[in-house]
Design a protein around this motif. Structure first.
Motif, PDB file in Angstrom:
ATOM      1  N   ARG A 228       0.858  -1.190   0.000  1.00 54.80           N
ATOM      2  CA  ARG A 228       0.000   0.000   0.000  1.00 54.80           C
ATOM      3  C   ARG A 228       0.890   1.235   0.000  1.00 54.80           C
ATOM      4  NH1 ARG A 228      -2.595  -0.209   6.080  1.00 54.80           N
ATOM      5  NH2 ARG A 228      -2.210   2.037   6.149  1.00 54.80           N
ATOM      6  N   LYS A 229       0.296   2.394  -0.342  1.00 57.44           N
ATOM      7  CA  LYS A 229       1.095   3.595  -0.531  1.00 57.44           C
ATOM      8  C   LYS A 229       1.571   4.238   0.773  1.00 57.44           C
ATOM      9  CE  LYS A 229      -0.620   5.000  -5.064  1.00 57.44           C
ATOM     10  NZ  LYS A 229      -1.187   6.105  -5.877  1.00 57.44           N
ATOM     11  N   GLU A 230       0.911   3.944   1.866  1.00 57.74           N
ATOM     12  CA  GLU A 230       1.318   4.503   3.149  1.00 57.74           C
ATOM     13  C   GLU A 230       1.452   3.389   4.179  1.00 57.74           C
ATOM     14  OE1 GLU A 230      -1.506   7.405   4.306  1.00 57.74           O
ATOM     15  OE2 GLU A 230      -0.992   8.822   2.693  1.00 57.74           O
ATOM     16  N   PRO A 231       2.444   3.479   5.060  1.00 58.90           N
ATOM     17  CA  PRO A 231       2.592   2.442   6.089  1.00 58.90           C
ATOM     18  C   PRO A 231       1.534   2.599   7.165  1.00 58.90           C
ATOM     19  CG  PRO A 231       4.198   4.178   6.439  1.00 58.90           C
ATOM     20  CD  PRO A 231       3.491   4.519   5.157  1.00 58.90           C
ATOM     21  N   PRO A 232       1.223   1.539   7.903  1.00 56.95           N
ATOM     22  CA  PRO A 232       0.344   1.669   9.065  1.00 56.95           C
ATOM     23  C   PRO A 232       0.917   2.694  10.041  1.00 56.95           C
ATOM     24  CG  PRO A 232       0.727  -0.636   8.546  1.00 56.95           C
ATOM     25  CD  PRO A 232       1.671   0.143   7.692  1.00 56.95           C
ATOM     26  N   VAL A 233       0.048   3.345  10.771  1.00 54.74           N
ATOM     27  CA  VAL A 233       0.466   4.432  11.669  1.00 54.74           C
ATOM     28  C   VAL A 233       1.546   3.972  12.641  1.00 54.74           C
ATOM     29  CG1 VAL A 233      -0.300   6.028  13.467  1.00 54.74           C
ATOM     30  CG2 VAL A 233      -1.750   5.604  11.480  1.00 54.74           C
ATOM     31  N   ASP A 234       1.415   2.758  13.192  1.00 53.17           N
ATOM     32  CA  ASP A 234       2.376   2.307  14.201  1.00 53.17           C
ATOM     33  C   ASP A 234       3.747   1.956  13.594  1.00 53.17           C
ATOM     34  OD1 ASP A 234       1.060   0.266  12.922  1.00 53.17           O
ATOM     35  OD2 ASP A 234       1.030  -1.096  14.630  1.00 53.17           O
ATOM     36  N   TYR A 235       3.811   1.880  12.256  1.00 45.91           N
ATOM     37  CA  TYR A 235       5.090   1.617  11.594  1.00 45.91           C
ATOM     38  C   TYR A 235       5.725   2.895  11.039  1.00 45.91           C
ATOM     39  CZ  TYR A 235       4.649  -3.518  11.477  1.00 45.91           C
ATOM     40  OH  TYR A 235       4.561  -4.850  11.796  1.00 45.91           O
ATOM     41  N   LEU A 236       5.021   4.006  11.113  1.00 43.25           N
ATOM     42  CA  LEU A 236       5.462   5.216  10.424  1.00 43.25           C
ATOM     43  C   LEU A 236       6.842   5.689  10.874  1.00 43.25           C
ATOM     44  CD1 LEU A 236       4.814   7.416   8.397  1.00 43.25           C
ATOM     45  CD2 LEU A 236       3.631   8.674  10.210  1.00 43.25           C
ATOM     46  N   SER A 237       7.087   5.702  12.178  1.00 44.96           N
ATOM     47  CA  SER A 237       8.371   6.163  12.688  1.00 44.96           C
ATOM     48  C   SER A 237       9.519   5.296  12.183  1.00 44.96           C
ATOM     49  CB  SER A 237       8.356   6.168  14.217  1.00 44.96           C
ATOM     50  OG  SER A 237       9.616   6.541  14.733  1.00 44.96           O
ATOM     51  N   LEU A 238       9.307   3.976  12.209  1.00 47.69           N
ATOM     52  CA  LEU A 238      10.339   3.059  11.716  1.00 47.69           C
ATOM     53  C   LEU A 238      10.530   3.208  10.208  1.00 47.69           C
ATOM     54  CD1 LEU A 238       9.412  -0.113  13.796  1.00 47.69           C
ATOM     55  CD2 LEU A 238      11.491   1.256  14.025  1.00 47.69           C
ATOM     56  N   ALA A 239       9.435   3.440   9.497  1.00 46.56           N
ATOM     57  CA  ALA A 239       9.531   3.621   8.052  1.00 46.56           C
ATOM     58  C   ALA A 239      10.367   4.856   7.723  1.00 46.56           C
ATOM     59  CB  ALA A 239       8.134   3.745   7.441  1.00 46.56           C
ATOM     60  N   ARG A 240      10.204   5.914   8.523  1.00 45.32           N
ATOM     61  CA  ARG A 240      10.994   7.118   8.293  1.00 45.32           C
ATOM     62  C   ARG A 240      12.477   6.864   8.595  1.00 45.32           C
ATOM     63  NH1 ARG A 240       7.823  11.037   6.792  1.00 45.32           N
ATOM     64  NH2 ARG A 240       5.678  11.224   7.537  1.00 45.32           N
ATOM     65  N   HIS A 241      12.748   6.005   9.548  1.00 50.80           N
ATOM     66  CA  HIS A 241      14.128   5.599   9.831  1.00 50.80           C
ATOM     67  C   HIS A 241      14.731   4.915   8.604  1.00 50.80           C
ATOM     68  CE1 HIS A 241      17.032   3.145  12.641  1.00 50.80           C
ATOM     69  NE2 HIS A 241      17.658   3.785  11.679  1.00 50.80           N
ATOM     70  N   ALA A 242      13.962   4.019   7.989  1.00 53.57           N
ATOM     71  CA  ALA A 242      14.428   3.320   6.787  1.00 53.57           C
ATOM     72  C   ALA A 242      14.643   4.296   5.636  1.00 53.57           C
ATOM     73  CB  ALA A 242      13.415   2.242   6.389  1.00 53.57           C
ATOM     74  N   ILE A 243      13.760   5.291   5.511  1.00 53.22           N
ATOM     75  CA  ILE A 243      13.889   6.298   4.470  1.00 53.22           C
ATOM     76  C   ILE A 243      15.187   7.083   4.643  1.00 53.22           C
ATOM     77  CG2 ILE A 243      12.913   8.433   3.536  1.00 53.22           C
ATOM     78  CD1 ILE A 243      11.371   5.928   2.818  1.00 53.22           C
ATOM     79  N   ALA A 244      15.486   7.431   5.874  1.00 51.12           N
ATOM     80  CA  ALA A 244      16.719   8.174   6.152  1.00 51.12           C
ATOM     81  C   ALA A 244      17.945   7.350   5.769  1.00 51.12           C
ATOM     82  CB  ALA A 244      16.777   8.556   7.634  1.00 51.12           C
ATOM     83  N   TYR A 245      17.877   6.042   5.995  1.00 52.34           N
ATOM     84  CA  TYR A 245      18.998   5.168   5.647  1.00 52.34           C
ATOM     85  C   TYR A 245      19.187   5.102   4.134  1.00 52.34           C
ATOM     86  CZ  TYR A 245      21.765   0.901   5.166  1.00 52.34           C
ATOM     87  OH  TYR A 245      22.727  -0.003   4.822  1.00 52.34           O
ATOM     88  N   ALA A 246      18.094   4.967   3.393  1.00 57.22           N
ATOM     89  CA  ALA A 246      18.160   4.802   1.932  1.00 57.22           C
ATOM     90  C   ALA A 246      18.502   6.099   1.219  1.00 57.22           C
ATOM     91  CB  ALA A 246      16.827   4.266   1.411  1.00 57.22           C
ATOM     92  N   GLN A 247      18.172   7.244   1.817  1.00 65.02           N
ATOM     93  CA  GLN A 247      18.483   8.553   1.245  1.00 65.02           C
ATOM     94  C   GLN A 247      18.045   8.690  -0.210  1.00 65.02           C
ATOM     95  OE1 GLN A 247      22.659   9.358   2.030  1.00 65.02           O
ATOM     96  NE2 GLN A 247      22.094  10.374   3.931  1.00 65.02           N
ATOM     97  N   GLY A 248      16.831   8.248  -0.506  1.00 61.12           N
ATOM     98  CA  GLY A 248      16.261   8.468  -1.821  1.00 61.12           C
ATOM     99  C   GLY A 248      16.764   7.565  -2.917  1.00 61.12           C
ATOM    100  N   LEU A 249      17.517   6.515  -2.578  1.00 62.73           N
ATOM    101  CA  LEU A 249      18.026   5.590  -3.589  1.00 62.73           C
ATOM    102  C   LEU A 249      16.998   4.479  -3.821  1.00 62.73           C
ATOM    103  CD1 LEU A 249      20.739   5.343  -5.169  1.00 62.73           C
ATOM    104  CD2 LEU A 249      21.402   3.599  -3.512  1.00 62.73           C
ATOM    105  N   PRO A 250      16.372   4.430  -4.997  1.00 64.70           N
ATOM    106  CA  PRO A 250      15.321   3.429  -5.234  1.00 64.70           C
ATOM    107  C   PRO A 250      15.777   1.986  -5.011  1.00 64.70           C
ATOM    108  CG  PRO A 250      15.246   5.109  -6.933  1.00 64.70           C
ATOM    109  CD  PRO A 250      16.489   5.373  -6.122  1.00 64.70           C
TER     110      PRO A 250
END
Length: 485
Positions: free
Chosen positions: A206-228
């Motif tokens: 789905r296009k958005e993570p569940p609310v309780d996963y959002l913080s962790l998802a943002r952690h993963a985003i920071a790690y990937a730094q926009g690299l697909p």
């Protein structure tokens, strides 16, 4: 049904089959987030409806989405050409599977709809292309080109008909410029909102993570730094995992083990392996020591070394999409590339830091300088502690470091003295608040007398930098350039 009707029907069927085969759609991506807008920009640059012929480059670092964008462009415009061909993995094919000759055979076969042509060598392939394709409006995509010889003398857009277009994807902007490509599209990393969408689609469907996963998802985003590439691999790896597992896996990314780290690094490592030795060493120095530093300062250090670093070494890394230089002249590098560089050095000796070429991690530095575990392998040391502290130097700490060229202390204080310094030292930078550990006497406020080891010959020393020292006069070391701050 008569012979004429049967022949006519067979001809129609063959033409339909040829048309279907000619315009088979390529698989772009499971979740092509952000791809369509990029493809539209490339299409605009191509100007498919205009006359003439042109070549367009798609440029960016490994894993940024160059191939995916090229496939999307191919699917969108291939039907507007009389012949089209997507040559994937040019770099690999040119090394294996018959090299450039195989690329020519594939090109001719696809454009001419699987017509069997016996091509003996590259020169004959060129003659056939000029003869058979000169009146055809061709779309050719050359994916993952990394050497000029993969372009020169075997394919030219001018060999094709009016309105033909060639797209080249590469990590090397310099290669495009050397080939004469004027139109270059630089692939940008995904913005955080698109990155979150791509991660979520891979992890949750789905296009958005569940609310309780959002913080962790943002952690993963920071790690990937926009690299697909990283977002796809991380999202797939985290799919169907509990919150606790997400936390544990994300915490593990600081180590050098496990997936998806290894998968990401395998892709990025291909770029490193293709460079010459000097470029590799410059990359490792930046990854281990100089990310975020001023470009001119770093270039001065690197050019003082015995590597014979060329003046344009930074430009080479910029052209290969490995580093960028910001408006403040600082060197920026994707965290995943930095981590790859540090891992390459770590692999030189996983269990004994003193046998690596570079030391930057404070625990490894402390171990080597206090336990006298340095070796001739060490080329550079940068000391930067999490919190300023005192390191009790072993008097013989530098005894085995006969090839040490760079020694930089950012914030440590040392106790003890040094009995030996490498004559290969090119760059010494000390914290001026505490430099007596090298045997310097400070008899009065404005004069420093150097009492370094008698066997030390600073014939290669280029710079001795002691900021924050308040020093106004120095005696000795006439060969040095002193930076007093």
């Amino acid at each position: 049904m008569g012979r004429y009707e049967a022949t006519f029907i067979n001809k129609i069927v063959k033409e339909i089959l040829v048309d279907v085969l000619q315009h088979t759609y390529l698989n772009v991506a499971k979740y092509p987030v952000g791809i369509r807008s990029c493809a539209k920009e490339v299409e605009k640059i191509l100007g498919v409806g205009a006359n003439g012929r042109c070549v367009v480059g798609i440029w960016g670092t490994s894993g940024i989405g160059k191939t995916t964008i090229a496939k999307a462009v191919y699917n969108a415009i291939a039907l507007k050409f009389q012949g089209s061909c997507f040559l994937a993995d040019v770099r690999e094919t040119s090394i294996q599977h018959g090299g450039l000759l195989q690329l020519q055979k594939t090109l001719l076969s696809k454009i001419l709809c699987d017509t069997e042509l016996k091509v003996v060598d590259v020169h004959e392939g060129i003659s056939l292309m000029k003869k058979l394709l000169r009146k055809k409006k061709i779309l050719l995509i050359l994916d993952d080109v990394d050497e000029l010889k993969q372009l020169n003398n075997w394919v030219e857009v001018d060999w094709f008909g009016e309105g033909s277009r060639v797209i080249i994807t590469t990590k090397d902007r310099g290669l495009l410029e050397s080939y004469g490509v004027k139109l270059i599209y630089k692939v940008q990393k995904l913005e955080d909102d698109k990155g979150l969408e791509l991660l979520s689609l891979n992890a949750f469907g789905r296009k958005e993570p569940p609310v309780d996963y959002l913080s962790l998802a943002r952690h993963a985003i920071a790690y990937a730094q926009g690299l697909p590439l990283a977002l796809n691999l991380i999202g797939s790896h985290l799919r169907n995992k509990s919150i606790d597992r997400w936390q544990a896996i994300l915490d593990s990314y600081d180590s050098y083990e496990g997936e998806p780290y290894r998968g990401i690094q395998r892709i990025l490592r291909k770029s490193y392996d293709a460079w010459d030795y000097v470029v590799q060493q410059v990359f490792l120095d930046i990854a281990c020591f100089f990310k975020g530093e001023d470009k001119d300062y770093v270039l001065e250090i690197l050019r003082s070394s015995k590597l014979n670093v060329p003046q344009d070494c930074m430009e080479v890394l910029v052209e290969n999409a490995i580093i960028t230089i910001d408006k403040d002249n600082r060197i920026l590098m994707h965290d995943l590339l930095e981590k790859m560089g540090k891992h390459i050095v770590y692999e030189e000796s996983p269990t004994e830091p003193g046998k690596r070429s570079r030391l930057w991690f404070h625990e490894d530095v402390y171990n080597v300088l206090t336990e006298n575990r340095g070796t001739k392998k060490i080329r550079g040391i940068v000391v930067k502690l999490p919190e300023p502290d005192v390191i009790p130097l072993n008097a013989e700490s530098f005894l085995q470091m006969v090839n040490l060229e760079i020694f930089i202390n950012r914030n440590a204080r040392f106790s003890g003295h040094v009995d030996y310094l490498s004559n290969d030292l090119r760059w010494i930078e000390l914290d001026g608040r505490d430099f007596q550990y090298l045997g310097f006497n400070i008899p009065q406020k404005h004069t420093v007398v150097f009492n370094l080891p008698s066997n030390y010959n600073p014939k290669h020393l280029v710079t001795f930098d002691i900021p924050n020292s308040g020093i106004r006069q120095l005696k000795g070391f006439k060969v040095c350039i002193f930076i007093l701050k």
